[in-house]
Write an enzyme that holds these catalytic residues in place. Structure first.
Site, PDB file in Angstrom:
ATOM      1  CG  ASP A   1      -1.846   1.174   1.249  1.00  7.74           C
ATOM      2  OD1 ASP A   1      -1.961   1.871   0.220  1.00  7.74           O
ATOM      3  OD2 ASP A   1      -2.473   1.416   2.290  1.00  7.74           O
TER       4      ASP A   1
ATOM      5  CG  ASP B   1      -3.594   4.221  -4.054  1.00  7.51           C
ATOM      6  OD1 ASP B   1      -2.745   3.740  -3.288  1.00  7.51           O
ATOM      7  OD2 ASP B   1      -4.802   3.958  -3.969  1.00  7.51           O
TER       8      ASP B   1
END
Ligand SMILES: *[C@@H]1O[C@H](CO)[C@@H](O)[C@H](O)[C@H]1NC(C)=O
Ligand SMILES: *[C@@H]1O[C@H](CO)[C@@H](O)[C@H](O)[C@H]1NC(C)=O
Ligand SMILES: *[C@@H]1O[C@H](CO)[C@@H](O)[C@H](O)[C@H]1NC(C)=O
Ligand SMILES: *[C@@H]1O[C@H](CO)[C@@H](O)[C@H](O)[C@H]1NC(C)=O
Ligand SMILES: *[C@@H]1O[C@H](CO)[C@@H](O)[C@H](O)[C@H]1NC(C)=O
Ligand SMILES: *[C@@H]1O[C@H](CO)[C@@H](O)[C@H](O)[C@H]1NC(C)=O
Length: 438
Positions: free
Chosen positions: A105, A313
Site C-alpha cells: 500500500d 496509488d
C-alpha cells in the site's frame, strides 16, 4: 539497525553469499496480483478491480474528511473471494522465519500483521503469527521516541506497552507495536532486524482474508523509510495478464534509465496527517490525441486541507478524476467514438460505455496524455479503455471514474506496463513505458 544477508530455511529465497545493504544494492520482490490464481474472465477481473476501487475511494474519502464527523462510510468487508488490496508481497517474519503475503500500500505507512492471542482477528489463509514462538521479537518501551507518534496513552505504565489503533476510516487495525526481524526479497534476501511493526490483535472486517499490510508511503514507519531506501520502483504487468509477475525493487536496484524516462516532482503534501503520507503529483492537463482538453489549470491544485490534487496509488485500480476533469474526458471520448452509448448510467462505476456490435473489432483510438509537471505520461488505448461483458452485450468502456471525493487518483490500470520509480530522497517520480513481466 544493520542489514545482513539471511541464510537458508526458506522455500523460495535463493541466497547469494555476499553482504547486502539496501543502499549498496537493494533487492527485488515479486508482486502477486490479488486475482492471479483465480481463473477469472476479463470482465470478472474488471468488476473485481472496480469493486476494489470503490472500497479504496471510501478509505481515502474517510481519511480526507477525517476531521469532519459527518461522513461515516461503511463498506462490505473482504473475504477469501474478494479480499481488499490489489498487490501482495511475500515476506518472512520472525525467527524461525514464517512466510506471509501482505498487501502493498503506497498510501499508508504502518507495516502490520495479525498476532495471537487474538481479540478480534479476521480470517487469514495462513496460521496467525505468534510472537511467543519467535526469538527475535521485542516490545517497544514507552520511553522510545517512536512511542509518541503512533502509540495511544493507554495502557499506562507499568505495562508500558505501545498500543495503537491505526485507522483507515473504512477500516482499522489495532494491537501493540513491536520490533521483529523481517526478511525480504525474491532472489537476494535482505534482513531488517528491529523492523517496527504492528502486531494486530483486532482488525475491522475490511481486512477479512488478508494477513496484514506493508506501507510504502512517505510516513516514518513505511518499509522504504525503515530501510532508509532512497528509492523504490515497480513494473505492473498488463491488467489481464494473470500469468506473469509484477516486480517491485527497493534501493538502487530500483533505478532504470533510457531516453524514454521522464520525471515529475512530488507535490509537497499538507503537513498535517492524514494526508501527509500520500504521494501527490502535479497534473496540469490532459490530451486526447493532439487535442488538449479544456480543463482549468487549477482543477488539480492541492489545497491545504488535503482536497484537490492527484495521488498516485498502488491500491486503486481505476483512475478517478474530479468531476470537472472527468466530464472533459468523457466529452472528448464521446466525440471520437462512433458507437451507440449505453445508457446504463453506472455499471459498477463504469459510466462511459458503448455497445460493441458482435463481431466488430475494437475502434482505433489515439493515445491519452496526462501532462504532469515536466513529464508527459502517454497512455495507449489499452490503458484507458476496457472491453467489458455486461448482460450478454460487449461493451467498450472508459476506464476512468468520476471521483465523488474532491481528490483525483492515478490508479494501477493506468500504470500497467510502465516502470515507475519513486525517488523518495529527491522527491521525484520517474516513469517510462515498459513491457513488464517479461
Ligand atoms: C536508517 O537511518 C537511521 C538514522 O540515520 C539509523 O538510525 C538506522 O539504523 C538506519 N537504518 C538502516 C536499516 O540502515
Ligand atoms: C478456467 O475457467 C475456464 C472457463 O470458465 C475453464 O474451462 C477452465 O477449466 C478453468 N481452468 C482452471 C485451471 O480452473
Ligand atoms: C471472512 O472471510 C471468510 C472466508 O472467506 C468468510 O467465511 C467470512 O464470512 C468472512 N467474514 C466477513 C465478516 O466477511
Ligand atoms: C479503532 O478505531 C476505530 C475508529 O475510530 C473504532 O471504530 C474501533 O472500535 C477502534 N478499535 C479498537 C480496538 O479500539
Ligand atoms: C496463461 O497460461 C496458460 C497456461 O500456460 C495459457 O493457456 C494462457 O493463454 C496464458 N494467458 C495469458 C494471458 O497469457
Ligand atoms: C477545502 O478547501 C477548499 C478550498 O479552500 C474548499 O473549497 C473546500 O470546501 C474545503 N474542503 C473541506 C472538506 O474542508
Amino acid at each position: 539497525m544493520k542489514l545482513n544477508i539471511s541464510y537458508a530455511i526458506t522455500l523460495f529465497l535463493f541466497i547469494l553469499p555476499i553482504v547486502l545493504s539496501v543502499e549498496n544494492n537493494g533487492f527485488r520482490i515479486e508482486l502477486r496480483h490479488v486475482d492471479s490464481k483465480g481463473n477469472f474472465t476479463q470482465s470478472e477481473l474488471l468488476y473485481r478491480g472496480a469493486a476494489r476501487t470503490m472500497h479504496r475511494l471510501s478509505q481515502i474519502r474517510g481519511r480526507l474528511l477525517f476531521s469532519s464527523a459527518n461522513i461515516i462510510s461503511t463498506m462490505r468487508g473482504g473475504n477469501e473471494e474478494t479480499p481488499v488490496g490489489t498487490y501482495y508481497m511475500d515476506l518472512a517474519i520472525g525467527t524461525p522465519p514464517l512466510f506471509y503475503s501482505l498487501i502493498v500500500d503506497t498510501a499508508t505507512d504502518l507495516i502490520w500483521t495479525q498476532c495471537t492471542p487474538c481479540k478480534k482477528c479476521v480470517f487469514q489463509p495462513r496460521p496467525i503469527y505468534n510472537p511467543s514462538r519467535s526469538t527475535t521479537v521485542s516490545p517497544i518501551p514507552c520511553n522510545s521516541p517512536i512511542y509518541e507518534y503512533l502509540c495511544s496513552v493507554d495502557p499506562p505504565p507499568p505495562s508500558c506497552l505501545c498500543s495503537y489503533n491505526y485507522t483507515y476510516v473504512a477500516g482499522w487495525t489495532s494491537g501493540t507495536l513491536k520490533t521483529e526481524t523481517f526478511t525480504f526479497g525474491t532472489t537476494k534476501a535482505v534482513q531488517l532486524s528491529k523492523t517496527v511493526f504492528g502486531c494486530s490483535t483486532s482488525s475491522s472486517d475490511d481486512f477479512n482474508g488478508t494477513s496484514g499490510l506493508v506501507g510504502f508511503s512517505r510516513g516514518p514507519f513505511s518499509l522504504p523509510s525503515q530501510l532508509n531506501a532512497s528509492m523504490f520502483s515497480y513494473c505492473l504487468t498488463s491488467f489481464f495478464d494473470t500469468n506473469s509477475t509484477s516486480t517491485l525493487f527497493l534501493g538502487p536496484l530500483a533505478k532504470f534509465s533510457g531516453t524514454a524516462v521522464t520525471s515529475t516532482p512530488f507535490v509537497k503534501s499538507p503537513s498535517k496527517s492524514p494526508f501527509s503520507s500520500f504521494y501527490y503529483l502535479s497534473l496540469q492537463g490532459i490530451s486526447l490525441g493532439t487535442t488538449k482538453l479544456s480543463i482549468q489549470p487549477s482543477t488539480f491544485t492541492l489545497q491545504s486541507n488535503g482536497t484537490g490534487g492527484l495521488i498516485i496509488d498502488s491500491g486503486t485500480t481505476i483512475t478517478n478524476l474530479i468531476n470537472q476533469a472527468y466530464h472533459a474526458v468523457q466529452n472528448a471520448i464521446n466525440s471520437i467514438v462512433n458507437l451507440r452509448r449505453v445508457d446504463a448510467s453506472n455499471i459498477n462505476g463504469f459510466d462511459t460505455c458503448y455497445n460493441l456490435p458482435s463481431g466488430s473489432s475494437l475502434p482505433t483510438m489515439p493515445d491519452m496524455t496526462f501532462h504532469f509537471e515536466g513529464a508527459d505520461m502517454v497512455l495507449p488505448v489499452e490503458n484507458y479503455m476496457i472491453p467489458l461483458a455486461y448482460q450478454n452485450n460487449n461493451l467498450w468502456c472508459l476506464a476512468i471514474f468520476s471521483s465523488d471525493i474532491s481528490v483525483s487518483i492515478l490508479g494501477n490500470y493506468q500504470q500497467q506496463n510502465f516502470h515507475i520509480l519513486y525517488d523518495v530522497d529527491k522527491e521525484v517520480l520517474s516513469f517510462a513505458p515498459a513491457q513488464c513481466g517479461n
